[in-house]
Write a protein that holds these residues in place. Sequence first.
Motif, PDB file in Angstrom:
ATOM      1  N   PHE A 163     -60.224  65.294  12.243  1.00  0.00           N
ATOM      2  CA  PHE A 163     -60.990  66.468  11.804  1.00  0.00           C
ATOM      3  C   PHE A 163     -62.102  66.246  11.032  1.00  0.00           C
ATOM      4  O   PHE A 163     -62.199  65.166  10.432  1.00  0.00           O
ATOM      5  N   SER A 164     -63.126  67.103  10.916  1.00  0.00           N
ATOM      6  CA  SER A 164     -64.379  67.235  10.322  1.00  0.00           C
ATOM      7  C   SER A 164     -63.801  67.440   8.862  1.00  0.00           C
ATOM      8  O   SER A 164     -62.607  67.830   8.329  1.00  0.00           O
ATOM      9  N   GLY A 165     -64.764  67.026   7.768  1.00  0.00           N
ATOM     10  CA  GLY A 165     -64.278  67.439   6.667  1.00  0.00           C
ATOM     11  C   GLY A 165     -64.031  68.812   6.087  1.00  0.00           C
ATOM     12  O   GLY A 165     -62.988  69.286   5.410  1.00  0.00           O
ATOM     13  N   GLY A 166     -64.765  69.802   6.838  1.00  0.00           N
ATOM     14  CA  GLY A 166     -64.708  71.045   6.764  1.00  0.00           C
ATOM     15  C   GLY A 166     -63.205  71.683   7.271  1.00  0.00           C
ATOM     16  O   GLY A 166     -62.613  72.392   6.721  1.00  0.00           O
ATOM     17  N   GLN A 167     -62.885  71.015   8.407  1.00  0.00           N
ATOM     18  CA  GLN A 167     -61.890  71.446   8.770  1.00  0.00           C
ATOM     19  C   GLN A 167     -60.438  70.789   8.120  1.00  0.00           C
ATOM     20  O   GLN A 167     -59.281  71.435   8.005  1.00  0.00           O
ATOM     21  N   ARG A 168     -60.762  69.686   7.724  1.00  0.00           N
ATOM     22  CA  ARG A 168     -59.593  69.056   6.862  1.00  0.00           C
ATOM     23  C   ARG A 168     -59.050  69.768   5.666  1.00  0.00           C
ATOM     24  O   ARG A 168     -58.355  70.184   5.204  1.00  0.00           O
ATOM     25  N   GLN A 169     -60.278  70.633   4.847  1.00  0.00           N
ATOM     26  CA  GLN A 169     -60.286  71.298   4.016  1.00  0.00           C
ATOM     27  C   GLN A 169     -59.453  72.850   4.216  1.00  0.00           C
ATOM     28  O   GLN A 169     -58.742  73.253   3.745  1.00  0.00           O
ATOM     29  N   ARG A 170     -59.725  73.116   5.499  1.00  0.00           N
ATOM     30  CA  ARG A 170     -59.047  74.304   5.933  1.00  0.00           C
ATOM     31  C   ARG A 170     -57.618  73.871   6.215  1.00  0.00           C
ATOM     32  O   ARG A 170     -56.592  75.034   5.931  1.00  0.00           O
ATOM     33  N   ILE A 171     -57.114  72.721   6.508  1.00  0.00           N
ATOM     34  CA  ILE A 171     -55.975  72.644   6.670  1.00  0.00           C
ATOM     35  C   ILE A 171     -55.143  72.412   5.295  1.00  0.00           C
ATOM     36  O   ILE A 171     -54.022  72.754   5.031  1.00  0.00           O
ATOM     37  N   ALA A 172     -55.894  71.789   4.376  1.00  0.00           N
ATOM     38  CA  ALA A 172     -55.553  71.608   2.807  1.00  0.00           C
ATOM     39  C   ALA A 172     -55.148  73.170   2.318  1.00  0.00           C
ATOM     40  O   ALA A 172     -54.258  73.489   1.742  1.00  0.00           O
ATOM     41  N   ILE A 173     -56.205  73.799   2.658  1.00  0.00           N
ATOM     42  CA  ILE A 173     -55.933  75.639   2.257  1.00  0.00           C
ATOM     43  C   ILE A 173     -54.665  76.062   2.846  1.00  0.00           C
ATOM     44  O   ILE A 173     -53.862  76.749   2.331  1.00  0.00           O
ATOM     45  N   ALA A 174     -54.531  75.748   4.027  1.00  0.00           N
ATOM     46  CA  ALA A 174     -53.174  76.438   4.876  1.00  0.00           C
ATOM     47  C   ALA A 174     -52.118  75.699   4.345  1.00  0.00           C
ATOM     48  O   ALA A 174     -50.918  76.512   4.182  1.00  0.00           O
ATOM     49  N   ARG A 175     -52.100  74.432   3.822  1.00  0.00           N
ATOM     50  CA  ARG A 175     -50.880  73.817   3.456  1.00  0.00           C
ATOM     51  C   ARG A 175     -50.589  74.697   2.120  1.00  0.00           C
ATOM     52  O   ARG A 175     -49.506  74.700   1.693  1.00  0.00           O
ATOM     53  N   ALA A 176     -51.552  74.926   1.135  1.00  0.00           N
ATOM     54  CA  ALA A 176     -51.472  75.397  -0.094  1.00  0.00           C
ATOM     55  C   ALA A 176     -50.875  76.723  -0.139  1.00  0.00           C
ATOM     56  O   ALA A 176     -50.099  77.305  -0.725  1.00  0.00           O
ATOM     57  N   LEU A 177     -50.912  77.621   1.245  1.00  0.00           N
ATOM     58  CA  LEU A 177     -50.705  79.043   1.318  1.00  0.00           C
ATOM     59  C   LEU A 177     -49.278  78.846   1.977  1.00  0.00           C
ATOM     60  O   LEU A 177     -48.575  80.098   1.983  1.00  0.00           O
ATOM     61  N   ALA A 178     -48.949  78.046   2.444  1.00  0.00           N
ATOM     62  CA  ALA A 178     -47.600  77.883   3.310  1.00  0.00           C
ATOM     63  C   ALA A 178     -46.249  78.148   2.667  1.00  0.00           C
ATOM     64  O   ALA A 178     -45.641  78.909   3.093  1.00  0.00           O
ATOM     65  N   PRO A 179     -46.434  77.817   1.374  1.00  0.00           N
ATOM     66  CA  PRO A 179     -45.199  78.274   0.618  1.00  0.00           C
ATOM     67  C   PRO A 179     -45.043  79.505   0.078  1.00  0.00           C
ATOM     68  O   PRO A 179     -44.248  79.901  -0.795  1.00  0.00           O
ATOM     69  N   GLU A 180     -46.119  80.353   0.099  1.00  0.00           N
ATOM     70  CA  GLU A 180     -46.479  81.739  -0.151  1.00  0.00           C
ATOM     71  C   GLU A 180     -46.502  81.925  -1.707  1.00  0.00           C
ATOM     72  O   GLU A 180     -45.718  82.488  -2.391  1.00  0.00           O
ATOM     73  N   PRO A 181     -47.622  81.139  -2.189  1.00  0.00           N
ATOM     74  CA  PRO A 181     -47.507  81.244  -3.722  1.00  0.00           C
ATOM     75  C   PRO A 181     -48.216  82.613  -4.136  1.00  0.00           C
ATOM     76  O   PRO A 181     -49.136  83.392  -3.200  1.00  0.00           O
ATOM     77  N   LYS A 182     -47.998  82.723  -5.394  1.00  0.00           N
ATOM     78  CA  LYS A 182     -48.778  83.816  -5.854  1.00  0.00           C
ATOM     79  C   LYS A 182     -50.105  83.492  -6.707  1.00  0.00           C
ATOM     80  O   LYS A 182     -50.825  84.419  -6.980  1.00  0.00           O
ATOM     81  N   LEU A 183     -50.042  82.122  -7.036  1.00  0.00           N
ATOM     82  CA  LEU A 183     -51.266  81.755  -7.865  1.00  0.00           C
ATOM     83  C   LEU A 183     -51.932  80.509  -7.099  1.00  0.00           C
ATOM     84  O   LEU A 183     -51.051  79.511  -6.635  1.00  0.00           O
TER      85      LEU A 183
END
Length: 271
Positions: A163-183
């Motif tokens: 993936f490109s750098g921008g796509q990898r950051q989207r993946i990292a954002i998705a991973r952060a959202l996956a556990p359904e955080p509040k913060l």
Amino acid sequence: MGFHAGVSYLEIRDLHTHFSRSTGPWFARRKQEVRAVDGVSLEVQQGEILGLVGESGCGKSTLSRTLMQLIPATSGSVILNGENLSQLPRAEIRRRRLDFQMIFQDPYASLNPRMTVYSTLAEAVLQRHPGLKGKPELRQRVEALMATVGLDPRVMKKYPHEFSGGQRQRIAIARALAPEPKLVIADEPVSALDVSIQSQILNLIKKLQQDLGLTMIFISHDLGVVHYLADRIAVMYQGKIVEAGGAEEVFRQPKEAYTQRLLSSIPRLAV
């Protein structure tokens, strides 16, 4: 921006994070105390983005890692949704960490190169929902996460290097959202990206915060980027918060000379 005034989700009270480092030639080494975080007090209200801005070395990243309980505070309190994280045992901190996730500056370094995107996101989903292991709903959740961050679910069997750098950051954002955080704490999440990609990721973060009602700390050295995203801005210098206020107020009428210098010297991103 989904900002609910008056409801503090995160309270930081007189937080200090100090560490020692050796200085001088090898034959005359001496210990020097570094006050990376030096008496920080802040509140982050439910549903708002707090922008934390300052130059490299001012203590922003140390503060973020202290909030995440990745490094211990020397003194002070971190209170998340009424619970003092500083007083919890390590096992309980690991459980509570599902509620607060981090997006790092370098997505490639933060993703396991030997795991496919599907495996990375499925692992994060299972932290919150272990009962989904082996069930079709797990795949459905991963596909939904990828769509949420603007990625085609059909590529989820690929590895980070594909993936490109921008796509990898989207993946990292998705991973952060996956556990359904509040913060969510985003530590310089666009500074390693090309300028043309930065605005896309900023717009994505802004949309996600609005759609999901996230509480967020967005860390950057660029006051212009922080102004674009944040409800409030806190300016950090030499381990201390030297100015804080509404984003428009700080950006248009900075009171401190350091903030004024940031405004005049740092090129700002047009989004």
